[in-house]
Scaffold this active site. Structure first.
Site, short mmCIF file in Angstrom:
data_model
loop_
_atom_site.label_atom_id
_atom_site.label_comp_id
_atom_site.label_asym_id
_atom_site.label_seq_id
_atom_site.Cartn_x
_atom_site.Cartn_y
_atom_site.Cartn_z
N HIS A 1 -2.32 6.66 4.39
CA HIS A 1 -1.27 5.66 4.60
C HIS A 1 0.11 6.14 4.17
O HIS A 1 0.93 5.37 3.67
CB HIS A 1 -1.61 4.35 3.89
CG HIS A 1 -0.94 3.17 4.53
ND1 HIS A 1 -0.97 1.89 3.97
CD2 HIS A 1 -0.22 3.05 5.67
CE1 HIS A 1 -0.30 1.05 4.74
NE2 HIS A 1 0.17 1.74 5.78
N CYS B 1 0.79 -1.24 0.00
CA CYS B 1 0.00 0.00 0.00
C CYS B 1 0.82 1.29 0.00
O CYS B 1 0.76 2.07 -0.94
CB CYS B 1 -0.93 0.00 1.21
SG CYS B 1 -2.03 -1.41 1.33
#
Length: 492
Positions: A181, A125
């Site tokens: 993130h 990610c």
């Protein structure tokens, strides 16, 4: 570059194989770029994709090889960049899924260009998000070395130029809705890195109802302040995106819409009992409760992906209602390959691996003002290319002190220019990969150097290294030359 500059040169369009009996051209198109023989043998007959809408009817759709439309003109586009989370390469029906139906994303593909050899910037990610936001290899920045970010000490340096900060300088408004993130408060956030508006979560995962993150923290924010909403997360993000699109805009805009679907935990809309079970385990201090190792199923995964598709359909409908559809470039992709329940056939590997299944992702681009509908491209492209492309289309200049690693595709998409020969490079701990043309150099955790003709062998099963030692050496040297320019991984 001028968006209105005419150019009659189109590249030679690649031919599209004739589908075998039982496959629509649309369904077959999703397989051809990955090696038709292997894919057809593994998938068998795939139903034609139906048109989206109340009067939907299954009908074959002819997908044409990509050709630019150089005579078209437009203003600078709005940019809607939609990311799925851990969505596998073949999890869309337009990419060959035998059991998941995604009519809204399939329609988006029919209205634009579908890429069959598109890659994420990394296999997990946060490094991919670093590569999108900076246009550079994740290893160029300290925060990008985390694969993925799991603690509060790492993040995107607020002083590093980003897609958002460069577009703001060029006169765009910027917003990020959904998963960030790329670091945690107080040192890292979208609002410190160029996005004027942020609504979403900071961490890598959260429980869809309670919004509890990996450490049991509440993780839904508006700007830098907690925001309380205990409804299903995908619904909330969809509403926020629609609201943002439909408001009055006095300048072109960038919206990064980062869904967490279909990332674990495997919670579909309405699964409140399963949500409560996970929350009890999180609050009891059970390590890894959010990973949901004892949960999920193929059917639950199907529900989540189809819900993602419906949500994107709602966002695209709002864009159409707002009158901005013609002048908005919509780009849909996944941040890396699929995991656990994902369908990656015919690719090998999945998330966290540099095999094809870990980095090749579904990618669709639509810009009605400039791109012909119903096209497919087999050109190898990866995440940093889109950063360079969007900056050029928006008239924004990259920062000279932070040169991009991606190649702008603007000339190719708008004027039919050939993409310059270049290498696509990836590095994660214990693995390395580089693609040049039809060939891919790969070294996995076994430490063995391998070479695959990736077009004819998308499963990476026929190692050509013994027969192509010179080419293997060239690609290995090219990988090592790039690696020498990156930050080293910290020692454990």
């Amino acid at each position: 570059m001028s968006l209105n500059s005419p150019d009659s040169t189109d590249p030679a369009a690649p031919s599209v194989p004739v589908p075998p009996s039982g496959l629509s051209r649309r369904a077959f198109g999703g397989l051809a770029g990955a090696g038709a023989a292997a894919a057809v043998g593994g998938l068998g007959a795939v139903a034609p994709v139906a048109a989206a809408g109340p009067a939907a009817a299954a009908a074959p759709f002819t997908e044409e090889p990509f050709r630019a439309a150089p005579g078209r003109h437009s203003r600078r586009p709005n940019i809607l960049f939609i990311l799925g989370d851990d969505l596998g390469w073949a999890d869309l029906s337009s990419y060959g899924s035998p059991h998941i139906r995604t009519p809204h994303l399939d329609r988006l593909a029919r209205q634009g260009v579908r890429f069959t050899h598109a890659y994420a910037g990394s296999a997990t990610c946060s490094p991919t998000r670093f590569s999108l936001y900076t246009g550079r290899y994740p290893g160029r920045t300290k925060g990008g070395l985390a694969e993925p970010i799991a603690d509060r000490s790492a993040g995107l340096d607020p002083h590093h130029p980003t897609l958002a900060s460069l577009l703001r300088t060029a006169g765009y408004s910027t917003a990020l809705i959904g998963k960030w993130h790329c670091g945690y408060l107080p040192d890292h956030s979208p609002t410190k890195s160029g996005w004027e508006t942020f609504f979403g979560n900071f961490g890598g995962a959260l429980e869809y109802y309670s919004k509890l993150g990996l450490a049991g923290e509440y993780d839904l924010y508006e700007g830098d302040a907690e925001y309380r909403d205990l409804r299903y997360y995908t619904r909330i993000l969809t509403e926020r995106a629609i609201d943002h699109i439909e408001r009055d805009h006095d300048k072109p805009w960038l919206l990064n819409l980062n869904f967490t679907t279909p990332h674990w935990p495997w919670i579909a809309d309405g699964d409140e009992e399963e949500s409560a079970r996970i929350v009890r385990r999180i609050k009891a201090g059970e390590p890894g409760a959010l990973w949901h190792q004892d949960g999920g199923s193929l059917e639950k995964y199907r529900e989540m992906v189809e819900d993602l598709d419906r949500s994107i359909g709602e966002v695209l409908a709002a864009l159409r209602r707002s009158g901005q559809e013609e002048d908005t470039l919509v780009l849909f992709a996944s941040d890396n390959g699929g995991e656990r329940w994902s369908y990656n056939w015919p690719l090998s590997g999945n998330k966290a691996s540099l095999q094809e299944g870990g980095i090749r992702v579904p990618t669709i681009v639509r810009w009605p003002a400039r791109l012909r509908p119903g096209q497919v491209s087999h050109e190898p492209v990866f995440t940093p290319d889109w950063t360079a492309t969007l900056l050029e289309l928006a008239g924004a200049r990259p920062d000279r002190g932070h040169p991009l690693d991606g190649t702008s595709l603007a000339g190719h998409l708008l004027r039919g220019e050939r993409i310059a020969e270049r290498d696509l490079f990836w590095r994660v701990r214990g693995e390395r990969a580089l693609r040049r043309g039809d060939w891919k150099y790969y070294r996995g955790k076994s430490g063995k150097d391998q070479l695959f003709h990736i077009v004819s062998d998308p499963r990476e099963q026929a190692d050509k290294a013994p027969d192509e030692r010179r080419l293997l050496g060239e690609l290995r040297a090219a990988w090592e030359a790039v690696d020498a320019t990156l930050l080293p991984y910290p020692k454990d």
